[in-house]
Design an enzyme around this catalytic site. Structure first.
Site, PDB file in Angstrom:
ATOM      1  NE  ARG A   8      -4.376  -1.423   1.597  1.00 50.37           N
ATOM      2  CZ  ARG A   8      -5.335  -1.690   2.436  1.00 50.37           C
ATOM      3  NH1 ARG A   8      -5.095  -1.780   3.727  1.00 50.37           N
ATOM      4  NH2 ARG A   8      -6.564  -1.860   2.004  1.00 50.37           N
TER       5      ARG A   8
ATOM      6  CD  GLN B  54      -2.789   6.280  -2.978  1.00 57.33           C
ATOM      7  OE1 GLN B  54      -3.013   7.100  -3.849  1.00 57.33           O
ATOM      8  NE2 GLN B  54      -2.577   6.588  -1.720  1.00 57.33           N
TER       9      GLN B  54
ATOM     10  CG  ASP C 213      -5.297  -0.671  -1.875  1.00 58.64           C
ATOM     11  OD1 ASP C 213      -5.616  -1.844  -1.606  1.00 58.64           O
ATOM     12  OD2 ASP C 213      -5.164   0.223  -1.020  1.00 58.64           O
TER      13      ASP C 213
ATOM     14  CB  SER D 127      -8.494   0.188  -0.831  1.00 56.98           C
ATOM     15  OG  SER D 127      -7.545   0.302   0.190  1.00 56.98           O
TER      16      SER D 127
ATOM     17  CE1 TYR E 129      -3.334  -2.205   6.408  1.00 58.27           C
ATOM     18  CE2 TYR E 129      -1.023  -1.707   6.047  1.00 58.27           C
ATOM     19  CZ  TYR E 129      -2.300  -1.919   5.561  1.00 58.27           C
ATOM     20  OH  TYR E 129      -2.538  -1.814   4.222  1.00 58.27           O
TER      21      TYR E 129
HETATM   22  P1  NAD Z   1      -7.958  -3.611   8.006  1.00 61.72           P
HETATM   23  O1  NAD Z   1      -8.990  -4.194   7.105  1.00 61.72           O
HETATM   24  O2  NAD Z   1      -6.715  -4.367   8.276  1.00 61.72           O
HETATM   25  O3  NAD Z   1      -8.661  -3.282   9.423  1.00 61.72           O
HETATM   26  C1  NAD Z   1      -9.882  -2.582   9.516  1.00 61.72           C
HETATM   27  C2  NAD Z   1      -9.860  -1.685  10.735  1.00 61.72           C
HETATM   28  O4  NAD Z   1      -9.930  -2.454  11.942  1.00 61.72           O
HETATM   29  C3  NAD Z   1      -8.597  -0.816  10.864  1.00 61.72           C
HETATM   30  O5  NAD Z   1      -8.972   0.539  10.853  1.00 61.72           O
HETATM   31  C4  NAD Z   1      -8.006  -1.257  12.204  1.00 61.72           C
HETATM   32  O6  NAD Z   1      -7.384  -0.190  12.883  1.00 61.72           O
HETATM   33  C5  NAD Z   1      -9.240  -1.741  12.926  1.00 61.72           C
HETATM   34  N1  NAD Z   1      -8.977  -2.582  14.121  1.00 61.72           N
HETATM   35  C6  NAD Z   1      -8.054  -3.578  14.263  1.00 61.72           C
HETATM   36  N2  NAD Z   1      -8.115  -4.107  15.509  1.00 61.72           N
HETATM   37  C7  NAD Z   1      -9.115  -3.454  16.159  1.00 61.72           C
HETATM   38  C8  NAD Z   1      -9.667  -3.550  17.462  1.00 61.72           C
HETATM   39  N3  NAD Z   1      -9.209  -4.431  18.358  1.00 61.72           N
HETATM   40  N4  NAD Z   1     -10.682  -2.714  17.800  1.00 61.72           N
HETATM   41  C9  NAD Z   1     -11.149  -1.815  16.898  1.00 61.72           C
HETATM   42  N5  NAD Z   1     -10.677  -1.677  15.651  1.00 61.72           N
HETATM   43  C10 NAD Z   1      -9.667  -2.489  15.283  1.00 61.72           C
HETATM   44  O7  NAD Z   1      -7.526  -2.178   7.545  1.00 61.72           O
HETATM   45  P2  NAD Z   1      -7.772  -1.381   6.193  1.00 61.72           P
HETATM   46  O8  NAD Z   1      -9.163  -0.861   6.229  1.00 61.72           O
HETATM   47  O9  NAD Z   1      -7.393  -2.204   5.032  1.00 61.72           O
HETATM   48  O10 NAD Z   1      -6.746  -0.174   6.333  1.00 61.72           O
HETATM   49  C11 NAD Z   1      -6.220   0.212   7.547  1.00 61.72           C
HETATM   50  C12 NAD Z   1      -5.168   1.287   7.421  1.00 61.72           C
HETATM   51  O11 NAD Z   1      -4.469   1.279   6.199  1.00 61.72           O
HETATM   52  C13 NAD Z   1      -5.736   2.658   7.489  1.00 61.72           C
HETATM   53  O12 NAD Z   1      -4.792   3.442   8.163  1.00 61.72           O
HETATM   54  C14 NAD Z   1      -5.844   3.109   6.090  1.00 61.72           C
HETATM   55  O13 NAD Z   1      -5.915   4.511   5.951  1.00 61.72           O
HETATM   56  C15 NAD Z   1      -4.563   2.542   5.569  1.00 61.72           C
HETATM   57  N6  NAD Z   1      -4.613   2.394   4.120  1.00 61.72           N
HETATM   58  C16 NAD Z   1      -3.615   2.965   3.374  1.00 61.72           C
HETATM   59  C17 NAD Z   1      -3.646   2.853   2.001  1.00 61.72           C
HETATM   60  C18 NAD Z   1      -2.578   3.464   1.153  1.00 61.72           C
HETATM   61  O14 NAD Z   1      -1.791   4.193   1.637  1.00 61.72           O
HETATM   62  N7  NAD Z   1      -2.555   3.136  -0.110  1.00 61.72           N
HETATM   63  C19 NAD Z   1      -4.659   2.173   1.384  1.00 61.72           C
HETATM   64  C20 NAD Z   1      -5.647   1.584   2.166  1.00 61.72           C
HETATM   65  C21 NAD Z   1      -5.591   1.704   3.544  1.00 61.72           C
END
Ligand code: NAD
Length: 381
Positions: A122, A127, A130, A133, A229
């Site tokens: 990521r 992007q 991805d 996402s 993460y």
């Molecule tokens: P994910 O599917 O791994 O997790 C979903 C959410 O669950 C996350 O927000 C995580 O913090 C939360 N979580 C984990 N344990 C938890 C708990 N015990 N209680 C409550 N919440 C909990 O994550 P995702 O949606 O794929 O993405 C997460 C991170 O990655 C974010 O910071 C997002 O902005 C970032 N991201 C970056 C890019 C990029 O830069 N290209 C792209 C996608 C996502």
């Protein structure tokens, strides 16, 4: 370079890996694209649409496989398909390499080069590729609609001559990509939304969507890794989150859970007591079903009823919005394929900072350290 797309065969899968507009782009990049007849129908694209975009359509699955340089799919191909591809062939799809690495042994043994959409890093450059996402966006959107459809009330505040209808209360647990889209969708439908996440950065994003962010004192522990993460929390920190959630759950009409920790079982955020404390008619949608679930009583792809509370755990919501899910996925895989095409020929540069880290198997070797570790974990079980 021949790119092949087959009909997806897993039950309920309606997406297709390449949509006609992507085929056009690949043909313009001097690749040839062959599609199995009917592969796009679930996503409302006919064989004629593919022919018009420059693809060849064939009913001969065997011929498609033996002539493919690259097989592009949505879900992981079967072991049989891996065996039929020619040695050195390339596969690009969701492969679940960290959850089910043993399912890729057939690809390894046949000398295939496999790329997993889950492993695309990521980073800013990747992007457009991805797919996690993209699919999480669709899943979060659809989860909010499912909740609205299932509860015996309306979402928005209505002031009518017959009196006032209060807005529904939606609680979203995990405010990553799926959670944020669920929040945005529930807000658009007029619900009052609260959300919880262990990452502090999520708070600002939640508030910017007009929802309330629930804060829990986790004692200042580290909740995220260098990549942003969430990390696996201690039992004590998890319990603090669970206590707050159980309290908020009592007044919620819909709870959507999306919490995941990459490469680990999903954290348990709601136990039986928390579900039993909910109102009659309330609905829980657990989107973490494929990695064990956030709710102890949820069952993947089943409907559980508990004293008037309905718990759903759909594991493939993107397939229920096949047109847009396919469109987004198709653009993601096409952006990745563009890294592999040079002058219309297949060109694999494992030193590329997107291509290398996304590779699972190549020339009979496991290429990814995390997958290697997952494989060792499987064999020692
Ligand atoms: P994910 O599917 O791994 O997790 C979903 C959410 O669950 C996350 O927000 C995580 O913090 C939360 N979580 C984990 N344990 C938890 C708990 N015990 N209680 C409550 N919440 C909990 O994550 P995702 O949606 O794929 O993405 C997460 C991170 O990655 C974010 O910071 C997002 O902005 C970032 N991201 C970056 C890019 C990029 O830069 N290209 C792209 C996608 C996502």
């Amino acid at each position: 370079m021949n790119i092949a797309v087959l009909n997806e065969t897993s039950p309920g899968e309606a997406r297709v890996a390449l949509m006609p507009d992507s085929v056009q782009k690949l043909v313009a990049a001097k690749a040839s694209v062959s599609i199995e007849g009917g592969a796009g129908l679930g996503a409302a694209r006919t064989d004629d649409d593919y022919v018009a975009a420059g693809a060849t359509v064939s009913e001969d699955r065997e011929a498609l496989l033996t002539s493919a340089d690259v097989l592009v799919g949505v879900t992981r191909p079967s072991a049989d398909v891996f065996k039929r591809l020619r040695k050195g062939g390339v596969v690009l799809s969701f492969l679940r390499p960290l959850d089910e690495p043993e399912q890729l042994v057939a690809a390894l043994e046949n000398g295939l080069t496999t790329f997993s959409m889950e492993l695309v890093p990521r980073i800013t450059r990747a992007q457009a590729m991805d797919a996690l996402s993209s699919m999480a966006t669709v899943a979060g959107y659809k989860a909010a609609l499912l909740g609205a459809d299932r509860i015996p009330r309306m979402f928005p505040l209505l002031m009518t001559a017959a009196g006032t209808v209060p807005p529904a209360r939606v609680l979203v647990l995990g405010a990553g990509v799926a959670g944020l889209q669920a929040i945005a969708t529930a807000r658009r439908l007029g619900a009052v939304v609260e959300a919880y996440d262990v990452r502090a950065a999520a708070g600002e994003q939640v508030r910017s969507l007009g929802a309330k962010f629930l804060e829990v004192d986790l004692g200042g522990i580290q909740t995220e890794d260098k990549g942003g993460y969430a990390v696996e929390l201690s039992e004590e920190a998890l319990k603090r989150g669970r206590d707050l959630i159980a309290e908020q759950a009592k007044t919620a009409d819909v709870i959507i859970t999306t919490a995941q920790v990459p490469g680990r079982r999903a954290p348990v955020l709601m136990d039986e007591a928390a579900v039993d404390g909910m109102k009659r008619g309330a609905v829980v949608i657990d989107l973490a079903g494929s990695t064990g679930g956030n709710v102890t009583v949820s069952k993947a792809d089943e409907i559980v009823e508990r004293d008037g509370v309905t718990i759903l755990s759909p594991t493939n919501l993107p397939a229920t919005v096949p047109v847009h899910a396919s469109q987004l996925y198709s653009r993601n895989v096409t952006a990745f394929l563009n890294l592999l095409i040079k002058d219309g020929e297949l060109h694999l540069d494992m030193n590329d900072d997107v291509v290398g880290p996304s590779c699972v198997t190549h020339e009979g070797k496991w290429m990814n350290q995390r997958v290697r570790e997952a494989m060792q974990g499987q064999s020692s079980r």
